[in-house]
Design an enzyme around this catalytic site. Structure first.
Site, mmCIF file in Angstrom:
data_model
loop_
_atom_site.group_PDB
_atom_site.id
_atom_site.type_symbol
_atom_site.label_atom_id
_atom_site.label_comp_id
_atom_site.label_asym_id
_atom_site.label_seq_id
_atom_site.Cartn_x
_atom_site.Cartn_y
_atom_site.Cartn_z
ATOM 1 N N SER A 487 0.863 -1.181 0.000
ATOM 2 C CA SER A 487 0.000 0.000 0.000
ATOM 3 C C SER A 487 0.899 1.230 0.000
ATOM 4 O O SER A 487 1.772 1.365 0.857
ATOM 5 C CB SER A 487 -0.890 0.005 1.249
ATOM 6 N N CYS A 659 -7.035 -1.565 7.291
ATOM 7 C CA CYS A 659 -5.860 -2.016 6.541
ATOM 8 C C CYS A 659 -4.967 -2.848 7.449
ATOM 9 O O CYS A 659 -4.687 -2.463 8.584
ATOM 10 C CB CYS A 659 -5.074 -0.829 5.986
ATOM 11 N N ASP A 704 -8.295 -2.942 2.941
ATOM 12 C CA ASP A 704 -7.059 -3.191 2.182
ATOM 13 C C ASP A 704 -6.261 -4.179 3.028
ATOM 14 O O ASP A 704 -5.497 -3.787 3.909
ATOM 15 C CB ASP A 704 -6.305 -1.871 1.991
ATOM 16 N N TRP A 706 -4.196 -8.153 3.670
ATOM 17 C CA TRP A 706 -3.342 -9.167 3.049
ATOM 18 C C TRP A 706 -3.148 -10.345 3.985
ATOM 19 O O TRP A 706 -3.447 -10.274 5.161
ATOM 20 C CB TRP A 706 -1.997 -8.555 2.676
#
Length: 706
Positions: A487, A659, A704, A706
């Protein structure tokens, strides 16, 4: 005719039959000899003579026209050149040769979905030789939405290989198709002629496991398509190859019924060939002429296939010396490149393997690092070797190839074990490798390779007699080194010519005892910026667009939740809001929930966050320190402390952003939002979950992860 006459005069005299008179005695015999020969030849062939004279006349005319155009160029506009006539050959799928046609679509991020699509196509061609199979990248299938619809309704049989990544998102090359397909629910049953199958690629550890494949499968049924085989749910957390094999075996009986005809020969057992490039070894002079990657790539658009090699401008450590971990702040210089980004986007970084990793690979391959070679995906006669081969990388020496292009630290797929077995000189080792790759060795492979997280190099070290040639190693053993995505932690409103990255170092002990060093994070930690040396580090990079954006209306409140490096995009958000504040724009309320272990060790960007508070770009900062008190405190706990405020902001139209880690933190935050909606909004559990889902569907709850 005198000797001072021009060659044109000489030719004219010969053609007219006039005598050739040469006044210069020294050259007379030579001229007369040439003239005699030409006269004889042209007399015997008048047609040839006419061609010669016409050619001369045309040449003189062209010269005269050129002189005239140049003289008049200042007084007239240049003539418009006629556009070349381009005759497009009919596309393969437009040719009606009477054969049945099957499309195999793929949406891939790392190449696995594409590999499965090609593997299915290879075997299907062998089984059904009267059918035409075509492998299609979903992004290349159609230029716009209308063409997607126009073409898809003409398909009879199609298969979709669809990977899901991030927060249940489609891959880059499937995003346009997915958006069009999922937003067109009012089409009715327009796909009644389509028979199809879907195989998904995902990871069960993530919340939205194989979401893209499931959604596409459901919509296909809703819109009238006939499912040939159950949707395949490939799980990369275990052995996704086994999942694909099981799905494919269930498919063959259905395709036999659909594609085989009476009188067709019996299907012979199919064995996939070990992929291998054709290799050319070059001499030392070729190696010396190798050109290093320039910063520009010759393309207007930068992407994964055509990245921009950016220099590292700044690198600094974000943790204090007291910390036993590391986090790097890195800035790539993109000035003058034409590469642009927006706040919230991602940057893909193609970093090199570590020297120690490359040295180990060279030792195991037992080849000279200076071996200079090129890979070819076609035979010497130009025919393709296999549609499954990925595009070869540029010619280079072996050290460069291992450094830039080979993924050496991931666990090997079963197909890689088969390739190693084919080139193992020790029969015992060959049999062991074959067993691990076989259905009988499924449990052993799962335990010894997957659960132990054995790297390709570790496996090769266990089977030292396996020495695959270069063409096999790069085609079938070592997959391509993939870009790492981060990001972007800056805003172009503040850092237009820089892309900032915030990266935590990956350094962990594997079950085998191996210390795994993250390829890109380790490279970043040791990168040399040009502020310290002209011989600075650089890496090919490209920007991937994201939907993780601030509201278009700056007065809308925002809630940001991002512990650790999850702070990265919010640093970009706050830079953008700072620029807006400085230009006199009114901002809505903003709250940031940040988390780290200890304020003295890993409170990254602390001073910047204080400046954002002072400027008004950030209204409130709530930090959870998980290692300072007697009990561990995380961002979700801070959220519950502010439950009333959060609910008030959401009720006023606030956007919620999350995030960070998808497996743990993001799930916990989601549960907290559910609890806040249930308690503060006086809802039951079902209505609370529906409320949170509606926030997501309306674009007000963005993740966002991962």
């Amino acid at each position: 005719m005198s000797s001072s006459s021009s060659p044109f005069d000489l030719m004219s005299a010969i053609i007219k039959g006039e005598p050739v008179v040469v006044s210069d005695p020294a050259n007379a015999s030579a001229y007369e000899s040439v003239a005699a020969e030409l006269t004889s030849m042209l007399t015997e062939n008048r047609h040839f003579a006419m061609i010669i004279t016409t050619s001369v006349a045309v040449l003189i005319g062209c010269i005269a026209m050129l002189v005239w155009r140049r003289s008049s160029a200042g007084n007239s506009k240049p003539a418009e050149q006629p556009k070349p006539l381009v005759v497009k050959p009919p596309r393969e799928d437009e040719v009606d040769d009477g054969r049945k046609k099957v499309k195999i679509f793929f949406g891939t991020q790392t190449g696995t979905a594409e590999g499965f699509a090609k593997a299915l196509g290879e075997e299907a061609r062998a089984r059904y030789d009267k059918t035409r199979f075509k492998i299609v990248d979903l992004d290349d299938y159609a230029a716009d939405d209308d063409e997607y619809e126009e073409k898809l309704k003409k398909e009879d049989v199609a298969f979709f290989f669809l990977a899901t990544y991030g927060d249940g998102e489609p891959t880059d090359n499937a995003a346009r198709f997915y958006k069009w397909f999922t937003e067109g629910s009012d089409r009715g049953e327009w796909l009644k002629n389509l028979k199809y199958g879907v195989f998904g690629l995902g990871n069960r550890q993530y919340e939205h496991f194989n979401k893209v494949a499931k959604v596409v499968d459901d919509i296909l049924v809703e819109q009238g398509a006939q499912r040939l085989v159950h949707v395949g749910l490939g799980d990369d957390d275990q052995c996704i190859e086994d999942d694909f094999t099981a799905w494919r075996e269930a498919l063959w009986p259905e395709l036999d019924t659909l594609l085989r005809e009476e009188g067709d020969t019996a299907v012979t057992p199919y064995t996939a060939a070990v992929l291998e490039y054709r290799v050319s070894i070059h001499n030392y002079e070729d190696a010396l002429s190798e050109k290093h990657l320039a910063n520009g790539n010759g393309y207007v658009v930068f992407d994964a296939q055509h990245p921009y090699r950016a220099n590292v401008a700044v690198r600094r450590e974000l943790h204090t010396p007291e910390s036993d971990r590391s986090c790097t702040h890195l800035e790539f210089d993109i000035a003058g490149s034409g590469l642009t980004y927006e706040t919230g986007d991602h940057v893909g970084v193609l970093s090199d393997n570590l020297n120690e990793t490359v040295e180990e690979a060279l030792r195991l391959l037992d080849m000279s690092p200076d071996t200079y070679f090129s890979l070819h995906s076609d035979k010497e006669d130009g025919t393709p070797i296999s549609s499954s081969l990925p595009p070869p990388f540029p010619p280079c020496n072996l050290r460069t190839a291992l450094t830039r292009y080979a993924c050496l630290l991931s666990s090997p797929k079963k197909s890689a074990l088969v390739a190693l077995a084919a080139h193992a000189s020790d029969p015992t080792e060959a049999e062991r490798l074959k067993h691990l790759a076989s259905p009988a060795g499924k449990d052993e492979y799962s335990k010894w390779v997957v659960e132990s997280q054995r790297s390709l190099l570790e496996v090769m070290a266990e089977f030292p007699s396996a020495k695959p040639p270069l063409g096999v190693f790069f085609a079938a053993v070592a997959p391509r080194l993939q870009p790492r995505f981060y990001s972007i932690s800056s805003s172009p409103k503040i850092a237009e010519t820089r892309i900032h990255v915030t990266c935590a170092l990956v350094y962990e002990k594997m079950p085998t005892g191996r210390i795994h060093k993250g390829v890109c994070s380790t490279w970043m930690k040791s990168a040399v910026p040009y502020e310290k040396s002209e011989n600075c580090s650089s890496a090919p990079i490209f920007v991937r667009q994201s939907n993780f954006k601030l509201p278009s209306d700056s007065k809308v409140p925002i809630i940001m939740i991002g512990p650790g490096t999850g702070l990265a995009p919010f640093r970009g958000f706050l830079q953008e809001r700072l620029a807006l504040v400085e230009s006199g724009v009114e901002l809505g309320q903003s709250v940031l929930f940040f988390g780290c272990r200890n304020r003295r060790m890993d409170f990254i960007y602390e001073e910047e966050l204080q400046r954002f508070l002072e400027s008004g770009a950030l209204s409130e900062l709530s930090v959870a320190f998980s290692r300072e008190g007697p009990t561990k405190e995380y961002v979700q706990h801070k959220m519950m402390d502010k439950a009333c405020d959060i609910w008030s902001m959401i009720s006023e139209g606030a956007y919620v952003y999350v995030c960070g880690d998808a497996k743990g933190m993001a799930r916990d935050v989601h549960r907290s939002l559910h609890t806040i909606a249930q308690e503060q909004g006086s809802m039951d559990s079902t209505k609370a979950e529906s409320f949170v889902k509606n926030l997501q569907m309306s674009g007000r709850y963005l993740r966002d992860v991962w």
